[in-house]
Design an enzyme around this catalytic site. Structure first.
Site, PDB file in Angstrom:
ATOM      1  N   ASP A 271       4.010  -7.678  -0.170  1.00 11.17           N
ATOM      2  CA  ASP A 271       4.136  -6.706   0.823  1.00 11.17           C
ATOM      3  C   ASP A 271       3.749  -6.870   2.253  1.00 11.17           C
ATOM      4  OD1 ASP A 271       4.126  -4.260   2.405  1.00 11.17           O
ATOM      5  OD2 ASP A 271       3.462  -3.025   0.272  1.00 11.17           O
TER       6      ASP A 271
ATOM      7  N   THR B 269       8.377   0.763   2.810  1.00 11.43           N
ATOM      8  CA  THR B 269       8.030   0.534   1.513  1.00 11.43           C
ATOM      9  C   THR B 269       8.943   0.236   0.462  1.00 11.43           C
ATOM     10  OG1 THR B 269       5.725  -0.421   2.787  1.00 11.43           O
ATOM     11  CG2 THR B 269       5.752  -0.758   0.078  1.00 11.43           C
TER      12      THR B 269
ATOM     13  N   ASN C  60       9.652   6.667   3.335  1.00 10.28           N
ATOM     14  CA  ASN C  60       8.370   6.682   2.269  1.00 10.28           C
ATOM     15  C   ASN C  60       8.423   7.987   2.387  1.00 10.28           C
ATOM     16  OD1 ASN C  60       7.659   4.239   2.771  1.00 10.28           O
ATOM     17  ND2 ASN C  60       6.769   3.628   4.072  1.00 10.28           N
TER      18      ASN C  60
ATOM     19  N   TYR D  19      -0.536   2.754 -10.445  1.00  9.67           N
ATOM     20  CA  TYR D  19      -1.162   2.429  -9.386  1.00  9.67           C
ATOM     21  C   TYR D  19      -2.613   2.908  -8.915  1.00  9.67           C
ATOM     22  CZ  TYR D  19      -1.217   0.986  -4.549  1.00  9.67           C
ATOM     23  OH  TYR D  19      -2.098   0.718  -3.241  1.00  9.67           O
TER      24      TYR D  19
ATOM     25  N   ASP E 102       0.844  -6.902   4.130  1.00 12.64           N
ATOM     26  CA  ASP E 102       1.142  -5.952   4.711  1.00 12.64           C
ATOM     27  C   ASP E 102      -0.056  -4.887   5.334  1.00 12.64           C
ATOM     28  OD1 ASP E 102       3.226  -3.507   5.258  1.00 12.64           O
ATOM     29  OD2 ASP E 102       1.626  -3.009   4.432  1.00 12.64           O
TER      30      ASP E 102
ATOM     31  N   HIS F  42      -1.026  -4.685   9.566  1.00 11.51           N
ATOM     32  CA  HIS F  42      -1.143  -2.510  10.033  1.00 11.51           C
ATOM     33  C   HIS F  42      -2.051  -3.309  10.814  1.00 11.51           C
ATOM     34  CE1 HIS F  42       2.644  -0.842   8.582  1.00 11.51           C
ATOM     35  NE2 HIS F  42       2.180  -1.526   7.346  1.00 11.51           N
TER      36      HIS F  42
ATOM     37  N   ASP G 157       8.662  -6.954   1.288  1.00 10.64           N
ATOM     38  CA  ASP G 157      10.205  -6.082   1.075  1.00 10.64           C
ATOM     39  C   ASP G 157      10.136  -6.137   2.570  1.00 10.64           C
ATOM     40  OD1 ASP G 157       7.016  -5.594   2.343  1.00 10.64           O
ATOM     41  OD2 ASP G 157       7.238  -3.338   1.550  1.00 10.64           O
ATOM     42  N   HIS G 158       9.533  -6.348   3.439  1.00  7.23           N
ATOM     43  CA  HIS G 158      10.310  -5.917   5.311  1.00  7.23           C
ATOM     44  C   HIS G 158       9.165  -7.340   5.550  1.00  7.23           C
ATOM     45  CE1 HIS G 158       6.178  -4.118   4.989  1.00  7.23           C
ATOM     46  NE2 HIS G 158       6.685  -3.773   4.073  1.00  7.23           N
TER      47      HIS G 158
ATOM     48  N   HIS H 272       6.444  -1.944  10.931  1.00  8.43           N
ATOM     49  CA  HIS H 272       7.556  -1.729  10.454  1.00  8.43           C
ATOM     50  C   HIS H 272       9.144  -0.717  10.063  1.00  8.43           C
ATOM     51  CE1 HIS H 272       6.494  -1.217   6.674  1.00  8.43           C
ATOM     52  NE2 HIS H 272       4.903  -1.422   6.974  1.00  8.43           N
TER      53      HIS H 272
END
Ligand SMILES: [Zn+2]
Length: 487
Positions: A107, A144, A165, A227, A263, A267, A310-311, A424
């Protein structure tokens, strides 16, 4: 479904950089024998045999030097050019009964992170596989959930339904969040569903949407993990490796493997902090663990590994902030009109307000020169957004969308909260939003570099490798096949 019409899509490997431009050498035959300027060096009226002989000798020497120089330049440039794939067709499986694809997401792995530190394992995949040389292009918004689900379905968010999201359904008023597992939110046909519809096994070690029951996929406990971000990365890798110890008819032909990093760090500290370097090194070591486990089982060369993010990520320091409250002299935008602020500003005014009037008044304020940093936000009716964003064809997308310049954020009110970090979600045209694509396996040429492409192409690539019929989507089969070696 509309087929992507990206002009940047290429269909073949990066052209070998031609043996550079020709050196600017004067033509020896004319430079020596003719002198248009009547230089004193060539005043002779009657050239003697000796002069002719010396001239010929000089011409020979210069011609020889030039050819040596050309040869040197040609061979030195060839050695720097991308390797031309040696094989031209798919490599046969040695041990596995059928093709198996492991789709890995790291991520927020911004394109370029692979050079932050030594990443020998990622580079092993790159040098023996096919890489998007300037990175993989995420879909808009570069968030994401929309992107992971575009990778899984080959659909733009407007078509797969996960347009942000979190968002509110305008018809039912129900709210989607990253915990929502009801099938009604998740449109399209994700890869795990396509695979089980064809009678094969699929396994998901986390992926947005993978816990949702769809078609013949019901997230079976043996193959589908719910998850839990606290599961150590090692355990995730080892579980995927364990699938290869099953009887051959139980080995899933498609597996996902997801890592939250880098990720998570991006952040908190932005893309340029040493913490990112550490996170990238850790992801590399997980790739190493996977490779070693596959090698130990004798299947590394049989398995297809597709590693993506993903980005990307961009720093958000320097108080690049725009406040909606500052627009009050032109139009008041109450909090409850705003579905998301930043980087994707999404506004749904209540019934009775004309979205085009709201856009006009907001733009009047933003371009007036009186709103701090106002020119860094542009507000559109969704149908007026650039077509390349493919972000209009869904009721779920609010009617008013704002695009901010790279690194800017939109907030409601001035506050003292810390602003430094990373973000992002921006326009996918920003290079900082790009991520990586590496394909390694029997159907990926070794050492091949391909131009950047959008992640909606990956679905067709995987169904093609697995030799199964995919669902209709926004990718192009011919593009996917141009990335793969023919069977
Ligand atoms: Zn992400």
């Amino acid at each position: 479904m509309a087929t992507s019409s990206l002009s940047i899509l290429g269909t073949s490997s990066k052209p070998t950089s031609t043996p550079i431009h020709e050196p600017d050498l004067p033509n020896p035959s004319t430079a020596l024998l003719l002198n248009k300027n009547g230089s004193p060096k060539s005043p002779h009226q009657k050239p003697t045999t000796t002069i002719i002989f010396i001239s010929l000798l000089l011409i020979t020497c210069i011609a020889l030097s030039a050819s040596i120089a050309f040869a040197f330049l040609f061979f030195s440039s060839s050695s720097q050019a991308p390797k031309i794939p040696l094989q031209s067709t798919i490599r046969p499986l040695q041990k596995l009964q059928q093709p198996v694809v492991i789709l890995i997401s790291s991520d927020g792995f911004r394109f370029g992170y692979q050079f932050k530190t030594q990443t020998p394992n990622i580079h092993r995949l790159i040098s023996n596989g096919t890489e998007a040389e300037m990175g993989l292009i995420p879909v808009f918004p570069t968030l994401t959930f929309p992107n992971h689900y575009s990778i899984a379905t080959g659909l733009y968010p407007a078509f797969h339904g996960i347009i942000n999201n979190y968002f509110t359904d305008p018809i039912t008023g129900e709210r989607f969040s990253m915990q929502s597992k009801e099938p009604k939110w998740w449109l399209g046909q994700p890869l795990w569903e396509t695979v089980v519809n064809h009678g094969f096994k699929a396994a998901t070690y986390f992926w947005p949407g993978s816990e949702v029951n769809k078609g013949s996929w019901n997230c079976p406990s043996k193959y589908c993990r719910h998850y839990n971000g606290s599961v150590p990365f090692e355990e995730r890798v080892d579980t995927v490796l364990g699938y290869f110890d099953l009887p051959s008819n139980e080995i899933p032909v498609f597996m996902t493997l997801y890592f939250e990093d880098p990720d998570h760090q991006g952040h908190a500290v932005g893309p340029d902090d040493p913490q990112i370097t550490e996170a990238v090194a850790r992801i590399d070591s997980m790739i190493g663990r996977l490779i070693q486990g596959l090698e130990k089982r004798g299947v590394f060369e049989d398995v297809t590994i597709i590693m993506v993010g993903d980005h990307g990520m961009v720093g958000t320091c320097d108080r690049k902030l725009i406040f909606l409250d500052d627009l009050a002299p032109w139009i008041e935008i109450p909090k409850n009109w705003v579905q998301s602020y930043s980087p994707l500003l999404a506004i749904r005014p209540p019934a009775g307000y004309s979205p085009s009037d709201v856009v006009a008044k907001m733009m009047e304020g933003l371009t007036s020169g009186k709103v701090e940093k106002g020119t860094n936000l542009r507000v559109f009716l969704k149908e007026d957004l650039p077509e390349r964003l493919h972000y209009a064809a869904s009721e779920r997308i609010p009617p008013i969308i704002g695009l901010v310049e790279e690194g800017f954020k939109v907030e409601q009110t001035r506050s003292k909260k810390p602003e430094c970090g990373g973000a992002h979600g921006y326009d996918n045209a920003f290079f900082s939003m790009r991520t990586i694509f590496i394909g390694h396996g029997p159907q990926f040429a070794r050492g091949r570099k391909v131009p950047s492409f959008e992640n909606v192409q990956i679905y067709n690539m995987i169904t093609s490798i697995l030799k199964i019929q995919g669902a209709p989507n926004n990718g192009s089969s011919s593009f996917a096949n141009s990335i793969l070696l023919p069977s």
